[in-house]
Design an enzyme around this catalytic site. Structure first.
Site, PDB file in Angstrom:
ATOM      1  N   ASP A   1       0.290  -6.352   4.001  1.00  0.00           N
ATOM      2  CA  ASP A   1      -0.805  -7.103   3.378  1.00  0.00           C
ATOM      3  C   ASP A   1      -0.997  -6.684   1.917  1.00  0.00           C
ATOM      4  O   ASP A   1      -0.537  -5.638   1.480  1.00  0.00           O
ATOM      5  CB  ASP A   1      -2.116  -6.894   4.154  1.00  0.00           C
ATOM      6  CG  ASP A   1      -2.597  -5.465   4.096  1.00  0.00           C
ATOM      7  OD1 ASP A   1      -1.745  -4.555   4.130  1.00  0.00           O
ATOM      8  OD2 ASP A   1      -3.814  -5.237   4.011  1.00  0.00           O
ATOM      9  N   GLU A   2      -1.673  -7.518   1.177  1.00  0.00           N
ATOM     10  CA  GLU A   2      -2.104  -7.241  -0.204  1.00  0.00           C
ATOM     11  C   GLU A   2      -0.954  -6.755  -1.093  1.00  0.00           C
ATOM     12  O   GLU A   2      -1.025  -5.701  -1.719  1.00  0.00           O
ATOM     13  CB  GLU A   2      -3.250  -6.221  -0.195  1.00  0.00           C
ATOM     14  CG  GLU A   2      -4.485  -6.733   0.538  1.00  0.00           C
ATOM     15  CD  GLU A   2      -5.590  -5.707   0.639  1.00  0.00           C
ATOM     16  OE1 GLU A   2      -6.746  -6.112   0.778  1.00  0.00           O
ATOM     17  OE2 GLU A   2      -5.292  -4.500   0.589  1.00  0.00           O
ATOM     18  N   VAL A   3       0.107  -7.522  -1.121  1.00  0.00           N
ATOM     19  CA  VAL A   3       1.247  -7.184  -1.974  1.00  0.00           C
ATOM     20  C   VAL A   3       1.015  -7.839  -3.334  1.00  0.00           C
ATOM     21  O   VAL A   3       1.484  -8.947  -3.613  1.00  0.00           O
ATOM     22  CB  VAL A   3       2.573  -7.665  -1.344  1.00  0.00           C
ATOM     23  CG1 VAL A   3       3.756  -7.206  -2.191  1.00  0.00           C
ATOM     24  CG2 VAL A   3       2.705  -7.136   0.076  1.00  0.00           C
TER      25      VAL A   3
ATOM     26  N   HIS B   1       0.848  -1.201   0.000  1.00  0.00           N
ATOM     27  CA  HIS B   1       0.000   0.000   0.000  1.00  0.00           C
ATOM     28  C   HIS B   1       0.881   1.248   0.000  1.00  0.00           C
ATOM     29  O   HIS B   1       0.924   1.980   0.992  1.00  0.00           O
ATOM     30  CB  HIS B   1      -0.911  -0.016   1.219  1.00  0.00           C
ATOM     31  CG  HIS B   1      -1.971  -1.073   1.166  1.00  0.00           C
ATOM     32  ND1 HIS B   1      -3.203  -0.938   1.769  1.00  0.00           N
ATOM     33  CD2 HIS B   1      -2.003  -2.279   0.560  1.00  0.00           C
ATOM     34  CE1 HIS B   1      -3.930  -2.024   1.553  1.00  0.00           C
ATOM     35  NE2 HIS B   1      -3.208  -2.857   0.820  1.00  0.00           N
TER      36      HIS B   1
END
Length: 352
Positions: free
Chosen positions: A337-339, A284
């Site tokens: 998270d969410e890479v 992010h």
């Protein structure tokens, strides 16, 4: 509609329900039996969270609006304790008229605070236990009045919060009273980490609003503000080592200086609350490249960060070093998270 007689499952479930229903009712009664007496008449006393151990009586005591403070112990003279006392006096006596009340006799005129340690370091696991005695000073009482004893200043803060919850304004007599006295409370937190997350990277909040949130946390004895400062939507925090990073803020008016952050941390500490900062990396991180486009893998691939460049790791190190000067809490949140790396395949520099 008729039940299928060939299917015995509904009958079995109904039988089980009837068998356990009395136990369910009994468990509800058992759960509330220990503290139901606190709420059995018009003189209601609310304590939140419920202390680990407590006892109470059936007296009603009037508290002097000119309540004085007497401190002792190695940490008794702490500014944290003294400022908290003045803060809670404003809360407890917020309805009190400054006009003197002729003929009013007060049962409690002094608060004694004993703090054994002068160490004011605030970290996870700091001793927040305390004991609180509220009694009327008379020939039958050895100590009398109000006494808070704690090993640390932060335990004293929790004791002051509980005391404020015991005090109630009586609109008939226009005095502050403590119902169900005498009280004796021994309390300590059930959980070391009692947190609230605030995300100002997606929804900017002025410093005054953040302080109001922290103030409200102290009323529930929470002890960690998880401050999610930076995310893909905005980078509002000043980083002196890399001053262009906060160009990723929503606007130049929606930013936090290092002095702002330090003010929040100090404000929280005075209420026994740690501030855990969050900087979400590497996924992010779209807002980072507004000030430093080299952090993006390409103009069309703006996150995750470009991990093929040393510059990326230099920036991360600079951010953490600058933030460590402001945020002394040992815990730090790096997201992670969410890479999503799909766009890397279309970025030549990353392929190589």
């Amino acid at each position: 509609m008729n039940a299928d007689a060939s299917n015995p499952i509904p009958t079995i479930i109904f039988f089980i329900y009837l068998s356990f229903f009395p136990l369910i009712i009994a468990s509800r009664n058992l759960k509330h039996s220990s503290n139901s007496q606190l709420y059995d008449d018009d003189s209601i006393t609310y304590i939140w969270p419920l202390p680990s151990e407590f006892s109470f009586g059936n007296q009603t005591l009037a508290v002097d609006p000119n309540l004085s403070l007497a401190v002792s112990g190695h940490g008794g003279g702490s500014a944290i304790v003294k400022e908290a006392f003045e803060r809670y006096k404003l809360i407890i006596f917020k309805h009190h008229s400054k006009l003197s009340k002729f003929g009013v006799s007060y049962d409690i005129e002094k608060l004694n605070v004993i703090v054994h340690s002068a160490n004011e370091e605030l970290q996870l696991g700091v001793d927040e236990s305390y004991s609180l005695l509220v009694d009327k000073r008379d020939e039958h009482s050895i100590i009398g009045e109000i006494t808070i004893e704690a090993n640390s200043v932060y335990g004293a803060l929790r004791g002051l919060e509980t005391l404020s919850q015991l005090c109630a304004f009586d609109y008939g007599t226009k005095t502050v009273q403590v119902y169900k006295a005498p009280w004796y409370i021994q309390d300590k937190p059930r959980f070391e980490y009692r947190g609230l997350l605030l995300d100002t990277s997606r929804h900017y909040l002025p410093i005054d609003i953040i302080k109001q949130v922290i103030e409200s946390m102290s009323y529930a004895k929470l002890n960690v503000l998880h401050w999610h400062i930076i995310d893909e939507e905005s980078f509002p925090l000043e980083v002196p080592t890399y001053p262009n990073l906060w160009k990723g803020a929503y606007t130049k008016w929606e930013r936090y200086t290092m002095e702002d952050a330090s003010e929040v941390v100090n404000f929280a500490k005075m209420r026994g609350i740690n501030v855990m900062a969050e900087v979400d990396v590497p996924g992010h991180a779209k807002s980072w490249g507004v000030g430093y486009p080299d952090l993006w893998p390409s103009p069309s691939c703006k996150e995750p960060l470009d991990v093929s460049k040393n510059f990326t790791f230099n920036v991360i190190s600079g951010i953490l070093a600058d933030m460590r000067k402001v945020f002394p809490f040992k815990l730090f949140h790096l997201g992670g998270d969410e890479v999503h790396t799909d766009c890397w395949t279309s970025t030549p520099s990353v392929k190589q």
